[in-house]
Design an enzyme around this catalytic site. Structure first.
Site, PDB file in Angstrom:
ATOM      1  N   CYS A 390       0.883  -1.162   0.000  1.00 14.67           N
ATOM      2  CA  CYS A 390       0.000   0.000   0.000  1.00 14.67           C
ATOM      3  C   CYS A 390       0.907   1.193   0.000  1.00 14.67           C
ATOM      4  O   CYS A 390       1.221   1.759   1.049  1.00 14.67           O
ATOM      5  CB  CYS A 390      -0.896   0.005   1.239  1.00 14.67           C
ATOM      6  SG  CYS A 390      -1.781  -1.525   1.457  1.00 14.67           S
ATOM      7  N   CYS A 391       1.357   1.567  -1.159  1.00 16.66           N
ATOM      8  CA  CYS A 391       2.515   2.433  -1.215  1.00 16.66           C
ATOM      9  C   CYS A 391       2.197   3.910  -1.255  1.00 16.66           C
ATOM     10  O   CYS A 391       3.079   4.721  -0.999  1.00 16.66           O
ATOM     11  CB  CYS A 391       3.364   2.079  -2.417  1.00 16.66           C
ATOM     12  SG  CYS A 391       2.502   2.306  -3.959  1.00 16.66           S
ATOM     13  N   PRO A 393       1.423   7.664  -0.674  1.00 15.81           N
ATOM     14  CA  PRO A 393       1.882   8.396  -1.842  1.00 15.81           C
ATOM     15  C   PRO A 393       3.312   8.144  -2.268  1.00 15.81           C
ATOM     16  O   PRO A 393       3.852   8.879  -3.066  1.00 15.81           O
ATOM     17  CB  PRO A 393       1.746   9.841  -1.391  1.00 15.81           C
ATOM     18  CG  PRO A 393       2.068   9.768   0.055  1.00 15.81           C
ATOM     19  CD  PRO A 393       1.530   8.470   0.546  1.00 15.81           C
ATOM     20  N   GLY A 394       3.939   7.163  -1.689  1.00 18.87           N
ATOM     21  CA  GLY A 394       5.248   6.789  -2.214  1.00 18.87           C
ATOM     22  C   GLY A 394       6.419   7.166  -1.353  1.00 18.87           C
ATOM     23  O   GLY A 394       7.558   6.976  -1.751  1.00 18.87           O
ATOM     24  N   GLY A 395       6.175   7.700  -0.174  1.00 21.40           N
ATOM     25  CA  GLY A 395       7.290   8.096   0.663  1.00 21.40           C
ATOM     26  C   GLY A 395       8.098   6.916   1.134  1.00 21.40           C
ATOM     27  O   GLY A 395       9.334   6.903   1.097  1.00 21.40           O
ATOM     28  N   ASP A 414      -0.701  -0.204  -5.102  1.00 19.70           N
ATOM     29  CA  ASP A 414      -1.739   0.442  -4.321  1.00 19.70           C
ATOM     30  C   ASP A 414      -3.072   0.180  -4.980  1.00 19.70           C
ATOM     31  O   ASP A 414      -3.158   0.025  -6.192  1.00 19.70           O
ATOM     32  CB  ASP A 414      -1.493   1.956  -4.220  1.00 19.70           C
ATOM     33  CG  ASP A 414      -2.250   2.542  -3.044  1.00 19.70           C
ATOM     34  OD1 ASP A 414      -1.691   2.555  -1.939  1.00 19.70           O
ATOM     35  OD2 ASP A 414      -3.405   2.961  -3.225  1.00 19.70           O
ATOM     36  N   ASP A 441      -5.428  -4.865  -5.983  1.00 21.63           N
ATOM     37  CA  ASP A 441      -5.887  -4.988  -4.611  1.00 21.63           C
ATOM     38  C   ASP A 441      -4.867  -5.871  -3.887  1.00 21.63           C
ATOM     39  O   ASP A 441      -4.513  -6.935  -4.346  1.00 21.63           O
ATOM     40  CB  ASP A 441      -7.270  -5.655  -4.622  1.00 21.63           C
ATOM     41  CG  ASP A 441      -7.852  -5.780  -3.226  1.00 21.63           C
ATOM     42  OD1 ASP A 441      -7.084  -5.712  -2.244  1.00 21.63           O
ATOM     43  OD2 ASP A 441      -9.071  -5.946  -3.122  1.00 21.63           O
ATOM     44  N   ASP A 458       1.775  -1.246   4.781  1.00 19.70           N
ATOM     45  CA  ASP A 458       1.317  -0.086   5.546  1.00 19.70           C
ATOM     46  C   ASP A 458      -0.191  -0.052   5.374  1.00 19.70           C
ATOM     47  O   ASP A 458      -0.726   0.603   4.486  1.00 19.70           O
ATOM     48  CB  ASP A 458       1.972   1.178   4.985  1.00 19.70           C
ATOM     49  CG  ASP A 458       1.532   2.412   5.746  1.00 19.70           C
ATOM     50  OD1 ASP A 458       1.766   3.521   5.253  1.00 19.70           O
ATOM     51  OD2 ASP A 458       0.961   2.267   6.831  1.00 19.70           O
ATOM     52  N   CYS A 515      -1.135   3.551  10.919  1.00 17.44           N
ATOM     53  CA  CYS A 515      -1.056   4.839  11.594  1.00 17.44           C
ATOM     54  C   CYS A 515      -2.229   4.967  12.545  1.00 17.44           C
ATOM     55  O   CYS A 515      -2.855   6.008  12.635  1.00 17.44           O
ATOM     56  CB  CYS A 515      -1.061   5.975  10.579  1.00 17.44           C
ATOM     57  SG  CYS A 515      -2.477   5.968   9.505  1.00 17.44           S
TER      58      CYS A 515
END
Lengths: 813, 185
Positions: A390-391, A393-395, A414, A441, A458, A515
């Site tokens: 689940c990447c 926004p790519g950070g 993602d 998915d 994540d 998170c």
């Protein structure tokens, strides 16, 4: 008829004389040095009466203990309370009780419960305890001779023990209380249904009511009174935040020292409820979320946490080491902390951080400090194959790439197409070249491509750790949202585990992070995965942060959950986060159904080649290989207490295969080697396990049976099976079946030597303690032996169960 | 995802050669492995072979990007070079232009650069030459096409040259960052 000087004797009657006499006696009693004795004596008679009353069944359990330090009602000592009179303030309760029993005709009994909100019916049980003082006041008002310091007269200077003024004041208060709203008795029902006027009055009254003759008019001494219903209503309409804030602080202070500061008659839960409502109003939270937070944090931390959520965290960046160095970038910035070599904190800046040329040139990435942690925990090595499920926004993906120095391959996935665009943009901007970006998915993962060295998950979560970024979370999260998130996370985590190649030379790790701070999304999901797959938790490598919970309310988690880490905004000044690092030690998937593990175990023969190219899962490896692997696995399993089932399973499978007897020997060797390496999951050295090889039908049914004994048996079996002939396997099979029971969910007892098709199902792998639960296996294949339904009772070890009723209890964690 | 056809390859190479000339070969044969160009959804991606192997497993409609996107083919089959290719063009650029700090911001926000904004320029740059623009700190900013440049008689000094106008071709500007909120993750 002589007047007995018995202070404890209650004067009855409406007349003044009764009052007078009572007064005298109480007065005397007050002076008596042996007040204790008298009290006790009084108490005894009183106690009898009280007991009688209690037996009648007090309507409202007066919770108020006669707490000794009851400041609030020191002054409430009724003058001349019949019976319980001059006891120490602490015994007010007793007194009140006594009085209650006596004073049926209390003038204003109800008010007594102003604070306490006891049921006010003149039933003795009511209030008395708490509103003791008040009650007594009231009741005594009529009966006690206050020497003129009637409810009417305020200053009576007759020489009473208590300064007449004090007494009068008390009386007045009592009257006022009475005159005030009649507090509803059931305080528990109605939260604080006291009249609003009550609180202010009670406040000042309390001031005066310090003990005995001492009037203290200090506001701090004023004990906190839970507000009344009327007040609550008013709050609901026009919340006065100042007052609510003050009340929050008061309640926290009270709860911190509950024994001494509590208001009589109020339970802890009332205070907590009040606090919850106030916090919800003050910080704009929904009730559900606030309730959950109250479960998570002790009160002092709770307020800090809520405060921290109002304030955004400092902006942090991560330097992109592919293009620059931190010191080149950090002219005005501070390093983030010694735990990060690439992080920087920005406290203020004159230009927008996302618009500087350095940003555009990809020299740094705006990233939260807590988002750098999972990648540090993952510790990707060069030339590895990594999956970021689940990447967006790519950070994290770009951090992984920079740690790998653009070597190896990263698959960044993602499920959200719009957010994928930002991934593409960020990765290009930062100069990441070794990444493939896909739009699947996450749950499809091992099917699409698997065999990764490391996986980062994540997971999408409820976001309760990042409330400072998105305040809408305060109100729009509900019980079912959390559970839905948790369900999705469990599925994703299982898929992620299946995508890891346990036999990877340098890897085999998975990092799961969210998170969120909810236990349902963190520890519970991790615990679920531990039960369902061959993984175990390893230290994250982060030396700070709070350890994860191993138990929470009614749940109990595996003790290794202590190696997970939690981060909070108020303690670490970063977003709320949870990180868990798994190591996969076996590629096979434990199944409740028998045979699956065997099926899924890749053949030993294929191992060497397959090892690093896991993508397709070979199925139907040769039996011998499988058996060997099974055996080895089994052994490993047994040694790993977590997943004994697998071992047994494998054993059974091997045995049921009934192929080479020589194989066992082979496997024995491998096993021995494997066992030597068991501890480090690098056992795979010997076998490359296919990630999924369920095809091989195998059905072993087993009923949860003996616990430890069987396990041992199983273990012995393995040994036995070593280098033995097929008979042994068979024998051990049956035994293992028994043995396996405890570890495992039901597996159809196989007709031991038959390979059966086993449908690969989500394995259920109960812990030993759950061994008794039955699993519903749905084996498919030629024989559908039904799993025996055995509830917690342990079925006797069955050698061969032809048919077993299928257990429907699906052990799900 | 598929390899480029001959025609497409030719068109693309022509475009790239404008900036890096014959150094193009260096793009393909790199010391750390072979890289190739692949076409996916009209975009050209520059990937190494290792990545290609893994990417083959991903179905076409789910694949979003791989390696580095160099540019895309328009509907009329012209090739448009993207800013994302800058990192590969910059080291091999034949003609470079350095611009002053003052003009840097202006350039980044999408404006043309006047001669007064130029700091340095490679010699022998002709008109309509594709150049790579650098900041004074040698950070590649974008690519340009030199619109009007008259070589000064003395050959070196700007002071004698007539107006130089650089048409900004592409740069890392805020608009060029692909859409999508820049999330601090």
């Amino acid at each position: 008829m002589g007047r007995k000087l018995d202070p404890a004797k209650e004067k009855r009657g409406p007349g003044r004389k009764a009052r007078k006499q009572k007064g005298a006696e109480t007065e005397v009693a007050r002076f008596l040095p042996a007040a204790g004795d008298e009290s006790s004596k009084r108490l005894s008679s009183r106690a009898r009466k009280r007991a009688a009353k209690r037996r009648l069944g007090s309507a409202e359990a007066l919770e108020m203990p006669k707490f000794p330090g009851a400041k609030p009602f020191p002054g409430k000592l009724p003058k001349g309370v019949s019976g319980g009179a001059v006891q120490t303030p602490g015994k007010k309760g007793a007194q009140s009780l006594l009085r209650a029993s006596q004073g049926k005709k209390r003038p204003a009994p109800t008010h007594s419960s102003e604070e306490e909100e006891e049921e006010d019916d003149s039933e003795e049980d009511d209030v008395v305890n708490q509103g003791g003082l008040w009650d007594s006041e009231d009741s005594d008002a009529d009966m006690i001779d206050d020497y003129g310091a009637d409810s009417t007269s305020e200053d009576d200077d007759e020489g009473e023990e208590l300064l007449p003024i004090e007494r009068a004041a008390r009386k007045q208060k009592a009257q006022e209380a009475v005159a005030g709203s009649q507090w509803s008795e059931e305080e528990t029902e109605e939260e604080e249904e006291e009249a609003e006027e009550e609180s202010p009055e009670s406040g000042p009254q309390k001031n005066d009511e310090t003990d005995g003759g001492l009037q203290i008019n200090v506001d701090e001494e004023e004990p906190f009174v839970l507000p009344s219903a009327g007040e609550m209503e008013q709050d609901a309409q026009t919340p006065d935040l100042q007052r609510i804030h003050k009340r929050i602080q008061d309640i926290v202070a009270v709860l911190r020292d509950f024994g001494t500061q509590r208001e009589e008659g109020r339970s802890r839960s009332e205070y907590l409820h009040r606090l919850q409502k106030d916090l919800a109003t003050y910080y704009s939270y929904g009730d559900f979320l606030l309730g959950k937070l109250m479960d998570l944090f002790p009160l002092s931390e709770l307020v800090e946490f809520l405060e921290a959520n109002e304030v955004p965290r400092p902006i942090t960046l991560r330097t992109n080491t592919l293009k620059t160095r931190r010191r080149d970038l950090a002219q005005n910035l501070d390093p983030l902390g010694k735990w990060s070599k690439t992080g920087l904190v920005v406290y203020d800046s004159s230009v927008p951080i996302g618009a500087t040329p350095e940003y555009l040139a990809g020299h740094y990435m705006l990233q939260g400090a807590s988002s750098m942690l999972p990648v540090m925990a993952l510790a990707p090595q060069e030339h590895e194959r990594i999956l970021d499920m689940c990447c967006a926004p790519g950070g994290k993906t770009s951090y992984i790439a920079q740690l790998m120095k653009n070597t190896g391959v990263i698959l960044a996935n993602d499920a959200n197409a719009e957010r994928l665009k930002s991934v593409v943009g960020n990765l290009h901007r930062l100069g990441v070249t070794n990444t493939i970006i896909s739009h699947y998915d996450g749950r499809q993962f091992p099917k699409v491509v698997g065999g990764f060295d490391r996986v980062l998950l994540d997971a999408p979560c409820s976001g309760t750790g990042v409330i400072s970024k998105d305040p809408a979370v305060k109100t729009n999260k509900d019980e079912k949202d959390i559970l839905r998130c948790a369900h999705l996370q469990k599925e994703l985590l299982l898929s992620a585990i299946d995508s890891v190649n346990a036999t990877s030379k340098t890897g085999g790790y998975l990092v799961y992070c969210t998170c969120s701070i909810m236990v349902e999304e963190n520890e519970w999901v991790v615990d679920y995965a531990l039960k369902k797959r061959n993984v175990r938790l390893v230290p994250t490598g982060l030396d700070f942060g709070q350890e994860g919970f191993t138990r929470f309310r009614e749940r109990r988690f595996h003790p290794t959950l202590r190696s997970t880490r939690r981060f909070y905004p108020h303690t670490h000044n970063m977003d709320g986060f949870f990180i868990a690092k798994f190591k996969k030690f076996s590629n096979s998937i434990p199944q409740s159904q028998t045979g699956n593990s065997a099926a899924s175990t890749p053949t030993n023969l294929d191992l060497p080649e397959v090892k690093d190219q896991m993508t397709p899962k070979p199925k139907g490896s040769s039996h011998p290989a499988k058996k060997a692997r099974v055996a080895v696995k089994a052994k490993q399993q047994l040694q790993k207490r977590q997943h004994p089932k697998k071992a047994s399973f494998q054993k059974q499978n091997g045995i049921s295969k009934g192929t080479d007897s020589s194989l066992p020997t082979v496997s024995c060797d491998t096993k021995s080697q494997a066992s030597s390496k068991l501890q480090d999951s690098s056992q795979p050295a010997q076998k490359a396990e296919v990630i999924r090889g369920p095809k091989v039908p195998r059905k072993l049914k087993q009923q949860s049976a003996m616990p430890q004994a069987s396990k041992k048996v199983g273990f012995r079996k393995q040994n036995a099976s070593r280098g033995t002939d097929t008979e042994v396997p068979v024998l051990s099979l049956s035994k293992t079946q028994a043995a396996l029971k405890p570890e495992d969910c039901d597996q159809p007892l196989g007709n031991s030597k038959r390979a059966e098709k086993v449908k690969q199902q989500l394995p259920e792998q109960p812990f030993k303690k759950a061994a008794f639960r039955k699993h519903n296996g749905t084996p498919k294949g030629p024989e559908t032996s039904t799993v025996s339904l055995l509830s917690s009772s342990r079925p006797p070890p069955a050698k061969r169960r032809k048919s077993q009723s299928r257990g429907s209890s699906h052990l799900s964690s | 995802m598929r390899p480029l056809t001959e025609e497409e390859t030719r068109v693309m190479f022509e475009k790239i050669a404008k900036y890096i000339g014959e150094n193009l070969q260096l793009l393909v044969d790199r010391p750390d492995g072979t890289y190739c160009f692949r076409l996916h959804n009209d975009r050209v991606y520059y990937v190494s072979e290792k990545i290609l192997k893994l990417a083959a497993n991903i179905s076409g409609d789910k694949l979003v990007s791989l390696g580095t996107c160099f540019g895309k083919f328009t509907k009329t089959h012209k090739f448009r070079l993207h800013i994302t290719a800058l990192d590969y063009l910059a080291p091999y650029a034949k003609y470079k232009v350095w611009i002053k700090p003052g003009a840097e911001q202006s350039f980044l926000y999408g404006n043309h650069v006047l001669k007064s904004g130029l700091g340095r320029i490679t010699e022998n740059t002709c008109q309509y030459q594709g150049v790579v623009v650098y900041s004074m700190a040698d950070v590649p900013l974008g690519t340009h096409i030199l619109l009007r440049y008259k070589r000064p008689e003395t050959g070196n000094s700007f002071a004698n040259s007539s107006q130089v106008q650089l048409k900004k071709k592409s740069a890392y500007t805020l608009e060029n960052i692909l859409p999508g909120k820049i999330w601090p993750s």
